[in-house]
Design a protein around this motif. Sequence first.
Motif, short mmCIF file in Angstrom:
data_model
loop_
_atom_site.label_atom_id
_atom_site.label_comp_id
_atom_site.label_asym_id
_atom_site.label_seq_id
_atom_site.Cartn_x
_atom_site.Cartn_y
_atom_site.Cartn_z
N UNK A 1 -4.17 -2.42 2.37
CA UNK A 1 -5.20 -1.98 2.94
C UNK A 1 -6.64 -2.85 2.41
N UNK B 1 2.16 -3.62 4.22
CA UNK B 1 0.86 -3.53 4.48
C UNK B 1 -0.26 -3.27 3.28
N UNK C 1 0.89 -1.24 0.04
CA UNK C 1 -0.18 0.01 0.01
C UNK C 1 0.77 1.31 -0.04
N UNK C 2 2.14 1.04 0.56
CA UNK C 2 2.90 2.29 0.66
C UNK C 2 3.39 2.58 -0.74
#
Lengths: 466, 450
Positions: free
Chosen positions: B409, B407, B387-388
């Motif tokens: 989401x 991560x 997600x970054x």
Amino acid sequence: MKNERVVFHGTLKQLFGKVERGDMIPKLQASHAPPCKFWTAFMVINGIRHTVPVIHGPTGCTYSVASAYKLRGCEYRGTPLEPTTCTSLEETNIIYGGEGKLLQAIKEADRKYHPDLIAVLSCCCSGIIGDDVETIARKSEADINAKVIAIRSEGFGGDFRSGFEDAFKAIIDLMEPPTKKMEKTINILGARIGPTYTEWVDDLDEIRRLVYAIGGKINAIIAGGCTVQQIRKAREVELNASWCYDWGQKIGQLIEEKFGVPYSNTGQPYGLKATEEWIMGVAQPLGLKNKAEQVIHNETRKVMDDVNCMRQALSGKTAIIEITEFPGPIRALSLARMAEEFGAYPIIVNIHPYTIKERMPSIKFLLEQGQNPEIILTKGLFSLGTFRSSRDTEEELESIASNYDNAIYLGNPERYPNIPVVNLTTRTGYPHYGYRGIKNMANLFRSAIKHSSRSRSKLYKRVLYG
Amino acid sequence: MMIKVMKETPLIVAEDKCHDPYLRCAFYGAAQTVMGVSGSCTLAHSPQGCYLLAERAFEWQNEDYTKTEILCTKLCEDEIVFGGENILTRTILDASSLKNPIMFVLSACGPEIVGDNISAVCENVSDKVHFRLLPIECAGFRGTQYDGIDIALDSILKNFALDKSKKRINSVCIIAPHANANPTWMADLTWVKNVLFEIGVDVITTLTHRTSLNEIADISAAEKSIVLSHDAGQKAATYLAKEFDVEQICHNVPLPIGLTNTRRWLTELGKTFNARHVVENLIPKGENMVVDQCRRKWIELYSISRLSTAIVADATVGIPLVRFITEDLELIPELVYLRSSKNVAGAIIENELQQLDLKPKVVYHTDVYQTRKSLVEIEPNIVIGSNIEKHAIEGLNTHYIFQLISPIQRFRMINREYFGYTGILNLLESIQNEVWDKYRSKETRYKARW
């Protein structure tokens, strides 16, 4: 309910007194743990655009706040990804000090990211070893383009409230002497964009709509996505108002004392009365009373069906309110006021004494405003461990609800006492504030009353309580 | 930060002081590890912020909150000035009514700097509580979350592993399955366990995921160990080899993601456990299943073949992905940015790149700034990341972001493995969904009449 399960039954004022005297602090050290000072200071700084936090600490604190707030802001608040940096303190830095590393990191942050503001936040490590973050911040400014502030935000250094307050104080120092007056313009104080999930931009949007509807303007929402330039000009406004007075009050009063900008000291705009108060609290000092009265009249007319629905749902009832963990304790108190306005007798269940302790000034303000709802605290609130506490308070709540013939529950679907359940946790219910809030909440009340006889999800109950 | 850039040129080393990290600290890694012990109670001897890290670790292990407890001593200024040993004692005693078999006491930065002796406290109160106590000094400044995993594994092994002279034939222990950035890494562990079962190998202990203290005590009876991570766990494997003669296997090959990696990994297992015949059956069966499924459902290479690609990942998933996307998806890796800097991972990827005749830019221990800067420079067509990176590619001419790495989401109710044959299909499914989502119409060109 059996009396042995009740730890406290009285008014907010009585509970406040007990907490003030230290009578109600739970004996179990491990019960109830809100975020530390560092996390809350970061929340505030996170709401200023083009700011680079330089966290003087290890990576754990850094990635955790970035993941919790920055990424959430990107996903749900429409903010772009901006850096959250740190000095990655290691064992060697702990022994020999990390000031040199910090100085270099600030310069590097300026070179890499070209920010308007660099906010140095200290952590437990840098706090204990005595790195002088303020001096380094001042020193670094000579060599870089960005403005630099430092906040002593060691996790052990205070409760979570102190993180908010110290960050807001640091923001005040950025405000420059006014060169002109921005007429009919206000700042909204106490916001933090993309932070805790008890806060929603929808509420801010409703406030903004109302301010512009009465002919006012907003310079900055501090710190809800504002720019450093807006903060610099913040003293040029005619008035400050709060978005959530719990966090806005302190900074509002400080600005008033320091710079003479008046602060509109009103509560959260839940329901008709509080919304009127909030609007008039802004309109009168700005000389917009007539326009505001017109707006109030028109908006009220538009939501009359919803107001009647709320009156019907609440009149003559006992409103059992249990939202102190989520969407939050101050909202619980605002909701109690709204319930009373629409004819109910509010009882707030399980507002943790720590919550009262951490919010002394706000609760005091509420008491001065005449809000003094009944409070019940049960044993389960003080149980050790999340699950035990959740299971015990569920049983206790059911027992409380069974004591009232005509009650309604304002809370969340994790509970299902045998009375209508108003789900105040759904996103569709936001904004809660203002006239749109009345409309939204009326829909939640309608659904709660209409479907009160439906049975609970067996699946969900088993998931929650085993 | 040590950044080693491997190209044709020698290693370039840069010293950065300002990091935007991908990784949490040692305290978090230790918490991730101890949460994998069944029914444990974790006591964070720390201020309240670190408690939130422990909660994230609890989520990473998918623990059950009705069985696992997380507590915190909530240290404040007084404990930093006067020491926090009294409050630690009190908190342990407060918890004496809990039914958990073990309490891990994890110390954070503050109490370690002021010198709280958590071992002494645990020893003093051990006869007053019915659960076992294990103190672990894992302050955040001791390193990254991968270092924390190694620290906790070391403590667990040194305190709970018993010397069993008798080895169990055809048995293994699995190390560090949780040091894997597949957001539902438990499925990778399950795949490994299923394969071992099929070839007749017993898993004595998993360090750690739903692991009982008895299983840890038995670990020395294992003949072999397998580290399921290129980021952490190697120290534990070395310790087990040295102390208990548990031989490590599969440690110089990438983990089993993609056809070739899976084939190699299974072949090594087959050789080790004298189960060639089983593996020789498993491999074609698995490969045929993938081919059959792709033929019927279709494998979407039209949109991606020969496109330049950046991998931004942990080493555990990132290294095997290099071969998978090169050989099976015809992508061209231009950037390989890894979150960790382990020597073992370096050797494996170097070998892989040589074999595949690839020369991407490789960076170890990357941070978000390094990643973004390189993405801006190279503008790959595809980014495989998290997600970054989804947000980091904003404004770039990058066509696709395949979010495979935590991560992410997205809530994933079903655990999906990346390892093995179904793993290939899971990866393809994610990739193909992203490809089709990318070019969905954002607006309609005219209004319908109904």
